[in-house]
Design an enzyme around this catalytic site. Structure first.
Site, short mmCIF file in Angstrom:
data_model
loop_
_atom_site.label_atom_id
_atom_site.label_comp_id
_atom_site.label_asym_id
_atom_site.label_seq_id
_atom_site.Cartn_x
_atom_site.Cartn_y
_atom_site.Cartn_z
N CYS A 156 67.47 67.14 52.07
CA CYS A 156 68.52 67.74 51.24
C CYS A 156 67.94 68.74 50.23
O CYS A 156 67.49 69.80 50.62
CB CYS A 156 69.36 66.65 50.57
SG CYS A 156 70.93 67.29 49.95
N HIS A 159 71.14 64.00 55.30
CA HIS A 159 70.46 62.78 54.86
C HIS A 159 70.24 61.86 56.06
O HIS A 159 71.14 61.10 56.41
CB HIS A 159 71.30 62.06 53.81
CG HIS A 159 71.33 62.75 52.50
ND1 HIS A 159 70.40 62.53 51.51
CD2 HIS A 159 72.16 63.70 52.01
CE1 HIS A 159 70.65 63.30 50.47
NE2 HIS A 159 71.72 64.02 50.74
N GLU A 176 68.59 59.20 56.14
CA GLU A 176 68.66 57.80 55.67
C GLU A 176 70.10 57.30 55.55
O GLU A 176 70.32 56.10 55.40
CB GLU A 176 67.90 57.67 54.34
CG GLU A 176 68.63 58.16 53.08
CD GLU A 176 68.62 59.68 52.89
OE1 GLU A 176 68.23 60.41 53.83
OE2 GLU A 176 69.00 60.13 51.79
#
Lengths: 250, 200
Positions: free
Chosen positions: B83, B181, B183
């Site tokens: 990001c 993202h 994650e």
């Protein structure tokens, strides 16, 4: 292209998921970590966790629940309830939130929105607005619906955007838990007046309610009772949205 | 000196817990790094990013991490930038005029047009330009107001659209920079992290 998000909401108190009607008569709806994992498995795009009694009982958000959910959850987690200042936001973010939702404290001290946006970026700050109908207009209610501010919802949403919020979580208190459909006129009036993503909340019963909310301008649809009570799964809901021509992630 | 198989640079950014949790689910123990020395020593480095461009660059310079980062990237050492961590690889950002980025990519990040919702919040479809890259086609979770429209030629880009076509990720060997993202991108993101790990 960006898809519409389907967001299950876990209202929690004392480590349990609860659900009420118009913010009242809370009943038990399960264990937060189990529900969070189940919803991600079914295709939830995000999870919202609201500690619904944190503000009215003057305590902070229950961080243990946030930590336990973060361990298992691989989708975004928005946490709200009891966020009174930057320190509370830091605490929930460190515990595992990706976004913080502010409501009562931001209304009392709008500078909080700016402070959070400057520190974490606008995309991290969800302005949660609870709306109560008043004639043809809607008023902002705070303290878990116990206090009507008599401030126009559209006006507050626009102010929140100018102050740096990154998203509006718009809940119709009149529809909350009633399963009578989202308040479409409320959604339309806010979504047309802000450039931020708007999350529809309050009243969902069927995927058709969600399709109507998206047509009214919502970028994401949130529901609680509909999923907790097993009326339909998130996977079935998203299939129905796709069949209606709504872009979703399957 | 202890080895650091995976260092996660603590830039004072917001969602470190999610990044750490994603690696722990893979069975990896990430270690937070806060200085240039540890940053150089880490076998693999994650540059996370939630916050504001100006603040993160100031933080990197204060930590003495900016030069060490540039050196790592130039030398082709394993890197995952996420990001804002991806955006600081550009030369500058419309978010903080006058603040220099690391300049790995020639581009300047721009704000999405007013014709779409800003910030972009949600899952967008990612299309890679090469078939055997770390990034595979699928939906990734984005949370950003600014974008880069082109990566450096030495990197393979993946693209997505939100009012404009923008770079969703750029990769080169064991270096992966994502606007999204991983994650927070569910199973698709977890598989992506694993492929990156295996490539390092």
């Amino acid at each position: 292209m960006l898809t519409c998000r389907v967001i299950p909401c876990l209202d929690t108190t004392d480590g349990r998921v609860v659900k009420g009607v118009r913010f009242q008569h809370l009943r038990d709806a399960g264990a937060p970590v189990e529900l969070a994992a189940r919803y991600e498995g079914e295709g939830a795009d995000e999870l919202v966790l609201l500690d619904v009694t944190a503000t009215t009982s003057s305590r902070g958000h229950a961080l243990d629940t946030v930590r336990a959910i973060r361990r298992v959850l691989a989708i975004p987690l928005t946490v709200g309830g009891g966020i009174r200042g930057v320190a509370d936001a830091v605490a929930v973010l460190e515990a595992g939130a990706d976004k913080v939702a502010v409501n009562t404290a931001a209304y009392r001290d709008p500078a909080l929105i700016t402070a959070l946006a400057e520190r974490f970026g606008a995309q991290c700050v969800t302005l949660s607005i609870d709306a109560a109908a008043a004639g043809d207009d809607w008023m902002v209610v705070v303290r878990a619906g116990t206090e009507n501010t008599l401030r126009s919802v559209v006006d507050w949403a626009r102010t929140g955007e100018a102050l740096g919020a990154g998203e509006i979580l718009l809940t119709s208190m009149d529809r909350d838990g009633t399963r009578s459909g989202y308040h479409l006129a409320l959604l339309q009036s806010v979504a047309s007046q802000v450039g931020l993503p708007v999350v529809a909340s309050g009243g969902a019963r069927t995927p058709q309610d969600m399709i109507a909310a998206i047509a009214a301008g919502a970028d994401a649809v949130l529901a609680a009772s509909m999923f907790h009570d097993g009326d339909t799964t998130i996977a079935e809901t998203k299939q129905a949205l796709r069949s209606a021509g709504v872009a979703v992630r399957l | 000196m202890t080895a650091i198989p995976l260092g996660v640079l603590d830039t004072g950014s917001a969602n470190l817990a999610s990044v750490l949790a994603a690696f722990r689910r893979m069975g990896v123990s990430p270690c937070l790094v806060r200085d240039a020395d540890a940053l150089r020593r880490a076998d693999r480095l994650v540059l996370p990013g939630v916050g504001a461009f100006g603040a993160v660059m100031a933080n990197l310079r204060t930590l003495g991490a900016a030069d060490a980062l540039t050196e790592r990237i130039t030398n082709g050492r394993p890197l995952l930038a996420i990001c804002l961590g991806f955006q600081v690889l550009g030369v500058a950002s419309a978010e903080a005029p006058g603040v220099a980025g690391l300049g790995i990519f020639g581009g300047v990040t721009q704000r999405y047009p007013a014709s779409v919702r800003v910030p972009q919040l949600g899952w967008n479809s990612v299309t890679p330009t090469r078939a055997d890259g770390v990034v595979q086609p699928g939906h990734a979770f984005f949370a950003n107001s600014y974008y880069l429209d082109a990566a450096d030629d030495a990197w393979s880009a993946s693209y997505a659209e939100h009012g404009v076509r923008f770079v969703a990720a750029a990769e080169r060997g064991s270096q992966l920079a994502c606007q999204f993202h991983p994650e927070l991108s569910g199973r698709w993101g977890a598989a992506l992290l694993q492929r990156w790990w295996d490539r390092c």
